[in-house]
Design a protein around this motif. Structure first.
Motif, PDB file in Angstrom:
ATOM      1  N   GLY A 178      35.430  68.149  10.180  1.00  0.00           N
ATOM      2  CA  GLY A 178      34.677  67.556  11.260  1.00  0.00           C
ATOM      3  C   GLY A 178      35.165  66.193  11.622  1.00  0.00           C
ATOM      4  O   GLY A 178      35.914  65.547  10.897  1.00  0.00           O
ATOM      5  N   THR A 179      34.760  65.772  12.775  1.00  0.00           N
ATOM      6  CA  THR A 179      35.064  64.418  13.225  1.00  0.00           C
ATOM      7  C   THR A 179      33.979  64.051  14.214  1.00  0.00           C
ATOM      8  O   THR A 179      33.023  64.788  14.402  1.00  0.00           O
ATOM      9  N   SER A 180      34.118  62.903  14.796  1.00  0.00           N
ATOM     10  CA  SER A 180      33.187  62.602  15.863  1.00  0.00           C
ATOM     11  C   SER A 180      33.882  61.762  16.910  1.00  0.00           C
ATOM     12  O   SER A 180      34.952  61.184  16.662  1.00  0.00           O
ATOM     13  N   THR A 181      33.281  61.698  18.073  1.00  0.00           N
ATOM     14  CA  THR A 181      33.951  61.019  19.169  1.00  0.00           C
ATOM     15  C   THR A 181      33.867  59.524  19.012  1.00  0.00           C
ATOM     16  O   THR A 181      32.917  59.007  18.444  1.00  0.00           O
ATOM     17  N   ASP A 182      34.856  58.872  19.524  1.00  0.00           N
ATOM     18  CA  ASP A 182      34.871  57.415  19.462  1.00  0.00           C
ATOM     19  C   ASP A 182      34.086  56.849  20.635  1.00  0.00           C
ATOM     20  O   ASP A 182      33.428  57.587  21.381  1.00  0.00           O
ATOM     21  N   SER A 183      34.196  55.566  20.799  1.00  0.00           N
ATOM     22  CA  SER A 183      33.395  54.920  21.827  1.00  0.00           C
ATOM     23  C   SER A 183      33.795  55.362  23.225  1.00  0.00           C
ATOM     24  O   SER A 183      33.028  55.222  24.172  1.00  0.00           O
ATOM     25  N   ASP A 184      34.990  55.884  23.375  1.00  0.00           N
ATOM     26  CA  ASP A 184      35.397  56.365  24.688  1.00  0.00           C
ATOM     27  C   ASP A 184      35.154  57.855  24.848  1.00  0.00           C
ATOM     28  O   ASP A 184      35.634  58.487  25.785  1.00  0.00           O
ATOM     29  N   GLY A 185      34.443  58.405  23.903  1.00  0.00           N
ATOM     30  CA  GLY A 185      34.130  59.821  23.979  1.00  0.00           C
ATOM     31  C   GLY A 185      35.293  60.708  23.584  1.00  0.00           C
ATOM     32  O   GLY A 185      35.266  61.914  23.801  1.00  0.00           O
ATOM     33  N   LYS A 186      36.318  60.105  23.002  1.00  0.00           N
ATOM     34  CA  LYS A 186      37.502  60.896  22.664  1.00  0.00           C
ATOM     35  C   LYS A 186      37.461  61.361  21.219  1.00  0.00           C
ATOM     36  O   LYS A 186      36.878  60.696  20.361  1.00  0.00           O
ATOM     37  N   TYR A 187      38.090  62.483  20.993  1.00  0.00           N
ATOM     38  CA  TYR A 187      38.134  63.000  19.641  1.00  0.00           C
ATOM     39  C   TYR A 187      39.464  63.704  19.390  1.00  0.00           C
ATOM     40  O   TYR A 187      40.166  64.069  20.327  1.00  0.00           O
ATOM     41  N   THR A 188      39.755  63.853  18.140  1.00  0.00           N
ATOM     42  CA  THR A 188      40.943  64.614  17.738  1.00  0.00           C
ATOM     43  C   THR A 188      40.540  65.426  16.519  1.00  0.00           C
ATOM     44  O   THR A 188      39.888  64.906  15.608  1.00  0.00           O
ATOM     45  N   ILE A 189      40.924  66.679  16.524  1.00  0.00           N
ATOM     46  CA  ILE A 189      40.576  67.505  15.364  1.00  0.00           C
ATOM     47  C   ILE A 189      41.638  68.572  15.199  1.00  0.00           C
ATOM     48  O   ILE A 189      42.320  68.932  16.173  1.00  0.00           O
ATOM     49  N   ASN A 190      41.797  69.070  14.005  1.00  0.00           N
ATOM     50  CA  ASN A 190      42.757  70.146  13.774  1.00  0.00           C
ATOM     51  C   ASN A 190      42.064  71.490  13.826  1.00  0.00           C
ATOM     52  O   ASN A 190      40.995  71.664  13.243  1.00  0.00           O
ATOM     53  N   GLY A 191      42.674  72.403  14.510  1.00  0.00           N
ATOM     54  CA  GLY A 191      42.081  73.734  14.575  1.00  0.00           C
ATOM     55  C   GLY A 191      43.115  74.752  15.011  1.00  0.00           C
ATOM     56  O   GLY A 191      44.177  74.393  15.521  1.00  0.00           O
TER      57      GLY A 191
END
Lengths: 1142, 479
Positions: A178-191
């Motif tokens: 899991g991860t969560s979005t940063d202040s700019d609403g951006k995220y990165t995750i592996n899938g």
């Protein structure tokens, strides 16, 4: 309906039911998978009978997408489909009048080789042959099982206004990645291709999206969790969703509690949870009284009766858990006088900062509480603190400041009326103040200085003078959040100050918190560290409320011109005014420090199986100093006293170790969720009271060393328990749910033979709205669940060492011959066992009209038996009681009704309303041989525990002007045998109503509380003595024989005072003290982002809060507040604040 | 293929499902539940394993007598003094106390239950020490004997007051609360027998010397002094005489002292004293009879709620030095007097003798003379009896009977002894009230002053709460 956003990204909604599919290594399968992976659901809608709805549609040569969209609008259905289906480019022409949807679809889709299937909430369109779909229904597939090549997936998440949403949690379904979005609403995750991403965020709808071949997944998420079913609920050792929960767990989120100006986090729950009663404490830092579903134990401290042989241990406290760590809910000790002036004992949760709380869950029924075994009987309060978010580092600043005042004033006598009252009292008593017996210096000083020595023209409004001050409140929170894909943090500091309305006194708190969250690159390992540290300083001089009400209006000034306390001395130095505010010159100071640390490690062994280690440590230290210097005594009495001081030192420490294992598995339409674990907790609690006396000077009072004599007493307890627990959650089709919880627990509070107890519960739920026949017959219902639970929880709140034959040490200062003495401290009983509460609950949850209206009705019945009571013995046995299980049974039953309405849900304007009401009923069901027990004068079988045994008031005698009482045994005397059980103090119902209105950036919230209650008349002082009285009593008083009134004649005789005392505290003279209170009103405005950006901020919000703005109650006639446990009223508080995010 | 892989997975799951309950069934480790006891506490087994800690348990019995609300000199004297003709209640705030004077005591009065509860808690501690000493093999024989002697003495002492206030009471001699809680009242004769047994045991077990410095702990003389009183109350004149003689014979350790010195610590007249709570210089008696800090809403003043009846000063013969030494008049009390045997209250010099250290004196030699005088008179040993009374009169500066009335009749002599007891022992440990009762004069003497007196009033009620808790108890008549 589905929308395409500007950047061409599909907007997905939540609730994609897991489309179980199967993988086969064939091209067809790959195709199918692709289709399915991009399948998303539509919004919740009328699931049932969708295909039977009538549609009228006429169109010429338009795209399939447009056609589907029109159908969606008309028939209130949702389609789920992959992009490839609608992007085939060919145009459609159709003309259908009041045709069944099924037929319309056949007409449109069949030629295009598209199948459709009705799922629970939407219609799925697939492009393959029917037989393939049949297979899908029979064979299930678990996405996470597949070996797949992982890649980086990125995206931006925005809300409906196009603003980025930070803090959205993204999880790869079936894993703990899991991860969560940063202040700019951006995220990165592996899938991988087969991964399903689950997007959750408080205040937004949960969404699940299949990755497919994409590596950029942007998303617009919908605000407002109208989709209650998806709200994740913390059940302690496991989580459930609102939809699938089988027990009664109420959740209050951070948003609902935001910026409420209270020091204790629990006070913010007032009125928000059905079945939860909170009686406020006298001030910040002092423990409020918390009751979840009433009193389950005879060992009570708050029913206004003294329990024989009571050890002062409250057996009705709920269990507090903060981030998985149990916190001893027993309020902390204070020196006796300090307790009196603070108006209670210290709150163990006061250093938990409200702004750091993500959510509070209140666990009520057996299904929810049984996993806590021995301590779940009185319910559980779970507090979850906020976590960090990945991405750019954010600084959150939240500040508010405000002021509070005593909101009410009573109308009292002015000086002329007061003096007339005093003279009338002497006249009524047949006393001539000019007679030699009375007209002398001693009498003037002791008996009537107000008439003889004080200025009879002076008038002071003491309410204004003493209670008219302004309390101020300041709260500042700074939090930094940030991190990257694997590690996030939240680091913060806070300052909270609440002054009293009296000078220089009040409560200060400094806090620091850190939350670190790390997930390994392979997503198998996760570690969370949470630290919270709080420093508290609390100063009080006591409560001047009764002084303000009772002080004669012509009493001398509190301070002399030189600022010193005024004792109004006579010429020869005799004081005539016992200054009630002298106490405030030497405040009682309490300093406390509180550390909570939590480490949580988990590792995914293989798919679905996770091992976890939860460890916690708490350490609480505090010192309270109560001083009694010379300066608190009138000058002429100082020769008879010496200064003294008390130092109360608290230390509490606990250690928790909880290895756990969890397993999640879905096979076909069955799914299983298992948690099992072991728990060990050690609690150490020490209290030491040092009492120093015979000081020779006020200046020495800060230290025990300066005392002429020292007495030491201490409490020490070491409490341990360990247990094994397990929970098995099972559901079939997410429609039939079963939850089994169990705990075997040992507690050191019981003798070796009786240490272990088994507790457990079974909960079951049936989501009947998923049944096709319900869908057909009740289209308006979009969610309906029936749930029931039954189970056993325990209670071991009896204090420690009760089964030991212990000798206590008498300290040498107070011991015989000033040497050590030892004496048996209790009558020991090695045989007592767990007190046990059997809980039964049935409930109906329902939601209508697209979740716009929701209603939940629960009925519960808790029966506590095997009551552990300090069973009273004849004192000639050596002790007046022995702890023993007793065959008494207490029943708490009741109804809890929740209502929720999303009344307006448009883009610019949203209005929702929620209400809860509780109808509690407490009853002593059984108490064998109560007549011959010492409890015969306290409790009555069939009646609530709060039943009061009193005289029956028969009015004011019109001839004598005195209160009269029913002489039941007709023996001419009013004594104990004339008392009868007349009424109880239980509330028949209590309720909360909250409303939340959002218009663009504005938000208006309010909370009303209602409570039906009865209370004794707050006593008027003895009218006629040196005390002011209420104006109405003056107006209605008995004056001469023949007067018919309820107000006794003025008198200053002691005997008459006894009658008055009996009237107020020993008779059935009670009144309706029900009230309606506007508890909270808040208005906030979030600046448009463009303006905020100009200020260099990501977000700017300004808000205004009002607490306790008004109360409607008949009780105002008698007291300043209808609710305070102590007499100090709840302040009316208005605060304003700002919130920035940088 | 899929099915098989699936079913193997399912088998794994089933295995797991079986493992979980197994895990859950594993009994948690008992050891993890072991807790240490509070540092300020000892287990019973530890207490009676060592002479020092066993001695501390013995002090634990005594220490209750010292506390403010216990069976102490003040609480015994005020109630007996009010019920007899010594004291009147001068306070206004407490009708329950006034009831002792007017014989309106209620069975649920807290003063009654408090005294009772303290007495029995102390008895429990004594019983507990006696039982555990018997069971202990680790203590020295000398310590065992002394501790058992002290515990038995204390048990007898408390029963003496219970019986004299309440009549028949449950005689508890063990710590078995299950059996004890169902007891009925024991005839006071039986309890007196037990007192005599206990005291004789104590005399045998106890050393002649006080075990510690001061006169705070029981020795042979302490037990004998009480036994002499018990014999006297029982009308066992010969035994009373012999036992009192045993005390009076020890002239090295015991002698009458100056009137102002009878409350000083360790004075030679004192047979048994109780030290002060918190090592204060003043006693409960001094604090409460001479003047307590009186505190009401608007006033703080040094005054006592318990003052002498207006008639009492008249009972002193002219020239009785005791009147000057032991009675104090204050402007505040107007025509009343306050007891001044204990004259230390605070450290301030504004109060006479405020700086001297005093102890509550429970048994003193003067009483032994009067016991022996009475016992001798009853046995018609009139001249010996006169000699004993005259010792007391001599100290008070009064003419001796041997000189003024050597031929006094037995009845007149007994009356004279009674009068002497009244002025010598006034306001001490309930002597006057008990004397009037045991000599059968209570009704005539007190009835003349207080018409409300009935025969039932001579015994205080059994606390109502006790009757509630034990159905086998019966109340005294009239309550």
């Amino acid at each position: 309906m589905q929308k395409i956003s500007e950047n061409g990204v599909r907007r997905y909604c939540k609730r994609s039911y897991l489309i179980t599919t199967i993988m086969r290594v064939s091209l067809i399968q790959i195709a199918i998978t692709l289709i399915f992976c991009s399948v998303v659901s539509a919004h919740d809608s009328y699931g049932q009978g969708m295909l039977n709805r009538e549609v009228t549609i006429k169109c010429n040569d338009i795209s399939l997408k447009e056609v589907l969209s029109r159908i969606e609008q008309q028939a209130a259905v949702k389609f789920a489909y992959s992009g490839s289906i609608v992007n085939m480019g060919d145009k459609i022409t159709i003309d259908a009048k009041k045709k069944e949807l099924e037929k319309v679809l056949d007409e449109i889709l069949k030629p295009r080789n598209i199948c459709y299937a009705e799922d629970e909430d939407y219609i799925i369109l697939t492009q393959f042959k029917k037989r393939e779909k049949d297979r899908l229904d029979n064979i299930s597939f678990n996405i996470g099982d597949q070996d797949q090549i992982e890649r980086k997936i990125t995206g931006t998440i925005k809300d409906s206004k196009g603003l980025p949403v930070p803090g959205v949690n993204i999880l790869v379904k079936g894993t703990k990645k899991g991860t969560s979005t940063d202040s700019d609403g951006k995220y990165t995750i592996n899938g991988g291709d087969n991964s399903i991403l689950v997007f959750t965020c408080i205040g937004y709808n949960k969404q699940e999206i299949a990755v497919g071949k994409r590596s950029v997944i942007d998303l617009v998420i919908e605000e407002n969790a109208a989709e209650l079913q998806a709200v994740t609920i913390n059940a302690g050792y496991y989580t459930v969703t609102d939809k699938t929960k089988t027990g009664n767990i109420a959740k209050v989120t951070a948003k609902e509690m935001a910026n409420i100006p209270v020091a204790s986090p629990l006070m913010a729950l007032q009125g928000r949870v059905a079945g939860l009663e909170i009686s406020p404490a006298s001030g910040p830092g002092i423990a409020p009284t918390i009751r979840i579903r009433g009193h389950n134990s005879l060992r009570t401290t708050d029913l206004g009766k003294s329990i024989p042989g009571s050890t002062g241990i409250d057996g009705n406290l709920p269990l507090y858990i903060v981030d998985g760590i149990p916190i001893n809910s027993e309020p902390l000790n204070l020196p006796d006088y300090a307790m009196m002036y603070f108006g209670g004992r210290l709150d163990p949760l006061s250093t938990i900062n409200l702004e750091n709380i993500q959510s509070v869950e209140v666990l009520k029924d057996a299904d929810a509480t049984a996993i806590y075994g021995s301590r779940g009987a009185n319910g559980v309060i779970l507090i979850t603190t906020k976590k960090g978010a990945s991405g750019k580092t954010d600084l959150d600043v939240n500040f508010y400041q405000g002021a509070g005042k005593v909101p009410y004033r009573l109308k009292l006598l002015n000086t002329q009326q007061y003096l007339a009252m005093r003279r009338e009292a002497y006249k009524n008593d047949g006393i001539d103040l000019n007679s030699p017996d009375w007209n002398n210096e001693t009498s003037k000083i002791y008996d009537y200085p107000d008439l003889a020595l004080w200025d009879t023209t002076r008038f002071t409004d003491w309410q204004k003078e003493l209670l008219g001050g302004m309390a101020d409140i300041t709260d500042l929170q700074l939090n930094v959040t940030g991190g990257n894909a694997t590690t996030t943090f939240r680091l913060g500091g806070s300052y909270h100050r609440e002054s009293q309305i009296y000078k220089d006194l009040g409560y200060n708190r400094l806090g620091a918190n850190l939350n670190l969250n790390h997930t390994s690159a392979n997503n198998k390992f996760n570690a969370v560290v949470a630290l919270n540290y709080g420093l508290e300083n609390n100063k009080t001089g006591g409560d001047a409320t009764s002084t303000a009400l009772y002080l004669p209006p012509n009493a001398p000034a509190i301070y002399m011109d030189n600022g010193e306390i005024n004792w109004e001395l006579t010429d020869n130095g005799q004081y005539t005014f016992y200054n009630p505010m002298a106490r405030f010159e030497s405040p009682i100071v309490s300093n406390n420090r509180n550390l909570t640390a939590n480490v949580n490690l988990s590792y995914l062994l293989f798919q679905g199986l996770r091992i976890k280690m939860n460890m916690g440590y708490t350490d609480m230290n505090g010192t309270t100093i109560y001083k009694e210097p010379y300066s608190t005594y009138p000058p002429t009495t100082r020769q008879y006293v010496t200064p003294s001081a008390e130092f109360g030192n608290n230390h509490r420490q606990s250690l928790l170790i909880e290895p756990q294992i969890s397993y999640v598995k879905t096979f076909g339409q069955h799914s299983l969720d298992v948690v099992a674990g072991f728990s060990y907790q050690g609690n150490l609690s020490e209290y030491q009271l040092l009492r120093g006396t015979k000081y020779t000077s006020d200046a020495l009072l800060n230290s025990i060393e300066g005392a002429g004599a020292i007495a030491v007493s201490s409490n020490y307890s070491n409490y341990k328990y360990n247990s094994v627990f397990a929970r098995i959650g099972y559901n079939y089709k997410e429609r039939y749910l079963l939850n089994l919880t169990g705990r075997r627990e040992g507690s050191s509070r019981f003798g070796p033979e009786n240490r272990f107890g088994n507790f457990g519960a079974v909960g079951a739920a049936w989501i009947f709205s998923s049944e096709p026949w319900i869908k057909k017959t009740l289209p308006i219902l979009n969610f309906g669940k029936f749930r029931a639970s039954y189970g056993i929880t325990g209670n071991d709140m009896i204090g420690d060492y009760k089964y030991y034959d212990l000798y206590k040490m008498g300290t040498s200062a107070v011991s015989y011959e000033s040497s050590l003495s030892l004496y048996p401290s209790i009558l020991f009983n090695p045989d007592f066992q767990w007190e046990q509460t059997n809980k039964l609950e049935v409930a109906l949850e329902s939601r209508f009209l697209h979740d716009r209206l929701g209603m939940e009705v629960s009925w519960y019945r808790n029966r506590s038996s095997n009551q552990l009571v300090d069973y009273t013995l004849p004192a000639f046995t050596g002790f007046s009681s022995v702890l023993k299980n007793f065959e008494a049974t207490i029943e708490n039953s009741g109804w809890e009704v929740l209502f929720r309405g999303d009344l307006i849900r448009s883009e610019n304007l949203q209005w929702n309303l929620s209400a809860n009401i509780t109808f509690p009923r407490n009853k002593l069901v059984a108490f064998p041989d109560i007549e011959n027990s010492p409890y015969s004068t306290l409790y009555k079988v069939g009646e609530p525990l709060s039943i009061q045994r009193t005289y029956t008031w028969t009015g004011v005698d019109s001839q004598t002007g005195l209160h009269t009482f029913l002489d039941v045994d007709n023996n001419g005397v009013i004594n104990d045998s004339d008392k009868s059980f007349s009424y109880n103090l239980d509330s028949k119902y209590y309720a909360g109503l909250s409303s939340n209105l959002i218009y663009k950036g504005f938000e208006l919230s309010l909370l009303f509380r209602f409570k039906e209650q009865k209370a004794r008349l707050k006593p008027l002082p003895n009218a006629g003595n040196q005390n002011n009285i209420a104006l109405w009593a003056w107006n209605e008083r008995w004056q001469k024989p023949g007067d018919i009134t309820d107000v006794m004649r003025f008198t200053q005789y002691y005997e008459s005072t006894t009658i008055l005392y009996n009237y107020y505290s020993e008779s059935d003279a009670i009144t309706d003290a029900s009230f309606i209170r506007l508890q909270t009103l808040s208005l906030s405005y979030t600046l448009p982002q463009l303006i905020a950006q100009k200020a260099g901020a990501k977000m700017v919000k300004i808000f205004l809060q009002g607490q306790n703005l008004f109360t409607i109650s008949k009780y105002n006639r008698y007291a300043l507040d209808v609710e305070s446990v102590s007499s100090f009223p709840q302040l009316r508080m208005i605060t304003a604040g700002l919130q920035f995010k940088f | 293929m899929i099915i098989t892989s699936y079913s193997s997975r399912l088998r794994g799951s089933i295995k797991l499902l079986i493992l979980i309950p197994l895990f859950a069934l594993t009994t948690s480790c008992e050891k993890l539940l072991e807790v240490d006891t509070p540092p300020a506490s000892l287990l019973k087994s530890q207490v009676f394993a060592d002479d020092a800690t066993a001695q501390a348990a013995v002090r634990g019995i005594y220490s209750y007598l010292m506390s403010s609300y216990s069976v102490n000199g003040f609480h015994t004297a005020w109630r007996a003094g009010l019920s007899a003709d010594e004291l009147t209640y001068f306070g206004t705030s407490n009708p329950d106390i006034k009831a002792f004077e007017d014989y309106n005591i209620l069975a649920d009065d807290s003063n009654i239950s408090q005294y009772w509860n303290y007495a029995y808690t102390t008895i429990y501690r004594a019983n507990n020490v006696i039982e555990n000493l018997e069971a202990s093999s680790e203590l020295s024989e000398a310590a065992k004997a002394q501790f058992a002697g002290e515990a038995k003495f204390l048990r007898a002492f408390l029963y003496f007051y219970l019986v004299n206030f309440h009549g028949d009471v449950p005689m508890v001699t063990s710590t078995d609360y299950l059996t004890n809680s169902k007891m009925a009242r024991t005839p006071s004769e039986t309890i007196y027998q037990q007192m005599i047994t206990d005291l004789n045991d104590a005399i045998e077990l106890l050393p002649a010397a006080y075990p510690t410095s001061g006169r705070y702990r029981a020795n042979k003389a302490v037990a004998s002094a009480l036994l002499a009183r018990v014999y006297l109350y029982q009308g066992k004149w010969a035994e009373a005489e012999t036992t009192a003689t045993a005390v009076l014979g020890n002239t090295t350790d015991y002698a009458l002292v100056a009137l102002s010195g009878i409350t000083l610590p360790g004075n030679k007249e004192a047979i048994w004293q109780i030290p002060n709570f918190n090592n204060n210089i003043y006693t409960n008696e001094g604090y409460c009879f001479y003047g307590a800090l009186y505190n009401s809403a608007n006033q703080i003043e040094l005054r006592s709620d318990f003052v002498g009846t207006t008639t009492l000063p008249g009972v002193f013969e002219n020239g009785d030095a005791r009147k000057a030494a032991w009675v104090h008049y204050d402007r505040y009390y107007k025509s009343h007097w306050v007891q001044f045997k204990y004259r230390s209250y605070t450290t301030t010099t504004s109060i006479p003798d405020g700086n001297r250290k005093e102890n509550s004196t429970v048994l003193r030699l003067a009483e032994q003379y009067l016991i022996r005088a009475e016992a001798r008179a009853q046995q018609n040993k009139l001249s010996l009896a006169i000699a004993d009374v005259d010792v007391i009169r001599a100290r008070a500066g009064l003419p001796l009977i041997a000189n003024t009335n050597p031929g006094i009749s037995k009845t007149a002599l007994l009356d004279a002894i009674m009068q002497e007891r009244r002025v010598e022992l006034f306001n001490e440990w309930g002597h006057r009230w008990f004397d009037l009762k045991r000599t059968g004069k209570a009704m005539s003497v007190l009835g003349a002053m207080k018409p409300g007196l009935t025969a039932n009033d001579l015994l205080y009620p059994i606390p109502a709460s006790e009757l509630n808790r034990d159905p086998f108890l019966e109340q005294n008549p009239g309550y």
